[in-house]
Design a protein around this motif. Sequence first.
Motif, PDB file in Angstrom:
ATOM      1  N   ARG A 217     -26.613   0.963 -23.710  1.00  0.00           N
ATOM      2  CA  ARG A 217     -27.859   0.872 -22.932  1.00  0.00           C
ATOM      3  C   ARG A 217     -28.540  -0.479 -23.139  1.00  0.00           C
ATOM      4  NH1 ARG A 217     -29.209   6.429 -25.036  1.00  0.00           N
ATOM      5  NH2 ARG A 217     -28.605   7.918 -23.428  1.00  0.00           N
ATOM      6  N   TYR A 218     -28.574  -0.937 -24.410  1.00  0.00           N
ATOM      7  CA  TYR A 218     -29.250  -2.200 -24.708  1.00  0.00           C
ATOM      8  C   TYR A 218     -28.544  -3.368 -24.031  1.00  0.00           C
ATOM      9  CZ  TYR A 218     -31.594  -5.891 -27.334  1.00  0.00           C
ATOM     10  OH  TYR A 218     -32.318  -7.006 -27.675  1.00  0.00           O
TER      11      TYR A 218
ATOM     12  N   GLN B  86     -29.076  -3.537 -20.392  1.00  0.00           N
ATOM     13  CA  GLN B  86     -30.416  -4.032 -20.066  1.00  0.00           C
ATOM     14  C   GLN B  86     -30.553  -5.539 -20.298  1.00  0.00           C
ATOM     15  OE1 GLN B  86     -33.612  -2.516 -22.612  1.00  0.00           O
ATOM     16  NE2 GLN B  86     -34.874  -2.153 -20.813  1.00  0.00           N
ATOM     17  N   HIS B  87     -29.760  -6.090 -21.235  1.00  0.00           N
ATOM     18  CA  HIS B  87     -29.970  -7.493 -21.631  1.00  0.00           C
ATOM     19  C   HIS B  87     -28.874  -8.456 -21.168  1.00  0.00           C
ATOM     20  CE1 HIS B  87     -32.940  -5.502 -24.173  1.00  0.00           C
ATOM     21  NE2 HIS B  87     -33.539  -6.684 -24.248  1.00  0.00           N
TER      22      HIS B  87
ATOM     23  N   VAL C 212     -27.920  -9.700 -18.490  1.00  0.00           N
ATOM     24  CA  VAL C 212     -28.321  -9.825 -17.078  1.00  0.00           C
ATOM     25  C   VAL C 212     -28.546 -11.299 -16.753  1.00  0.00           C
ATOM     26  CG1 VAL C 212     -29.425  -7.562 -17.079  1.00  0.00           C
ATOM     27  CG2 VAL C 212     -30.795  -9.588 -17.600  1.00  0.00           C
TER      28      VAL C 212
ATOM     29  N   PRO D 142     -27.364  -6.776 -14.033  1.00  0.00           N
ATOM     30  CA  PRO D 142     -26.466  -6.746 -15.201  1.00  0.00           C
ATOM     31  C   PRO D 142     -25.047  -7.132 -14.772  1.00  0.00           C
ATOM     32  CG  PRO D 142     -26.853  -4.526 -14.418  1.00  0.00           C
ATOM     33  CD  PRO D 142     -27.677  -5.435 -13.542  1.00  0.00           C
TER      34      PRO D 142
ATOM     35  N   PRO E 237     -24.079   1.492 -17.803  1.00  0.00           N
ATOM     36  CA  PRO E 237     -23.892   1.336 -19.259  1.00  0.00           C
ATOM     37  C   PRO E 237     -22.551   1.867 -19.748  1.00  0.00           C
ATOM     38  CG  PRO E 237     -26.101   2.149 -18.779  1.00  0.00           C
ATOM     39  CD  PRO E 237     -25.357   2.161 -17.470  1.00  0.00           C
TER      40      PRO E 237
END
Lengths: 66, 354
Positions: free
Chosen positions: B273-274, B277-278, B280, B313, B318
């Motif tokens: 998930r992290y 989100q990052h 990207v 992303p 994910p």
Amino acid sequence: MPTLTICTTSFLPLAQLQFDTLTGGTPCAIAPISHPFGGITEEELSARIESAWKGLETWLAQVDVG
Amino acid sequence: MLADRYELTGDLETVQAWFEEHGLSDGLPIVPPTEERVAAMLAAAGIVDDVSLGVMLPAANDAMLEKIAANAVMAGCKPRYFPIVVAAVRALLESPFNLYGVQATTHPVAPLVVVHGPIAREIGMNGGAGVFGPGFSANATIGRAIRLILMNVGGAYPGERDRATQGSPAKYAYAICENVAESPWPEFHTTRGFDASDNAVTVFGGEATHNVNDHESTSATRLLTVVADVMRTLGHNTWYLTQSGCNDCAIVFCPEHAALIAADGWTRKDVQRYLFQHAVRPIRDLSKGGMWAMRDWPAWMNAQAADDDATFPCVRDPDDIIVLVAGGAGKHSSVIPGFGASHFVTVGMEPQNS
């Protein structure tokens, strides 16, 4: 359905091999375009489309499209 | 359909030369696939009948078990490795993997084979120090067998049906297992519906490994910021070939990095998930990339293509981020970007037709 493949010159051998493999030796209609196709100017691209278009016209004149 | 039989005479060098002249080699010496050796390979997997596992593209040859076994012999596989090779071929032939694209593309993609379950330990597969490197028979020969099968059965010869512009060292041999003893998380195949005690194989179409060097982070967030930065490299196919279900990325954490993340209470799912989100980039970056005009984006993404601040992303979900733990002591992990037109496949290992 009559089909013509537009393909850059570097990939003609692959196109011909794949056509033979997937169709069992049916003659392969290909309109070649000089390689590469990406990263060229609009003018260069137009010239290559013109070149391929001539191949398409020739092929259309020969093929029986039913 | 039995494989062709050839009777070769002469010394080992003469036999090697014959295989090279007939385009049946990866460039390294092969073990001659005698009938006895091939039979031993088949017997080890309990295979009685020579059946096809499916049509292997681009040459559209049937992947007959006997031919698979002959290539495993040529690669130097021990017979007890053969059930893994068979499972890997079954996975490669699954539709989501898009073997045709993987084989014929100009991109440097190679199938990474990840072996799960007790069988990896039983055959001495290396998931520890130097996991992607040389020195371990199971890793080297299973990986090599897959490449020989892709060439000799699938017809993917470089410069012919394998159109890779530069290729990749990963195309010689690319097979690993996880370092289960030092992983803080359950083995990967348990996330795909298998029990830890099941044997399974995952195939993932990826580039060679990209290093993540981090000797200083003391928190999951700081370390994963570095991982996300490696994932965000603009040269990846995955930014532009983004259709759902055809786009993934693997992260292979070294045990010390994995332990750091787990010490903060993070699960594998949290890591996915992290990173989703990052890892990207905004449109203002993506529009400068090498396949912007050729992007294969779904409508909802294209609708935002004129918004420089919109961010996306590098994968679509994910769960498309494969999180593995492998390697030895030290603080180097790996990001393996996907091909962008293939999705990983995990299959269980089952008896063929015994």
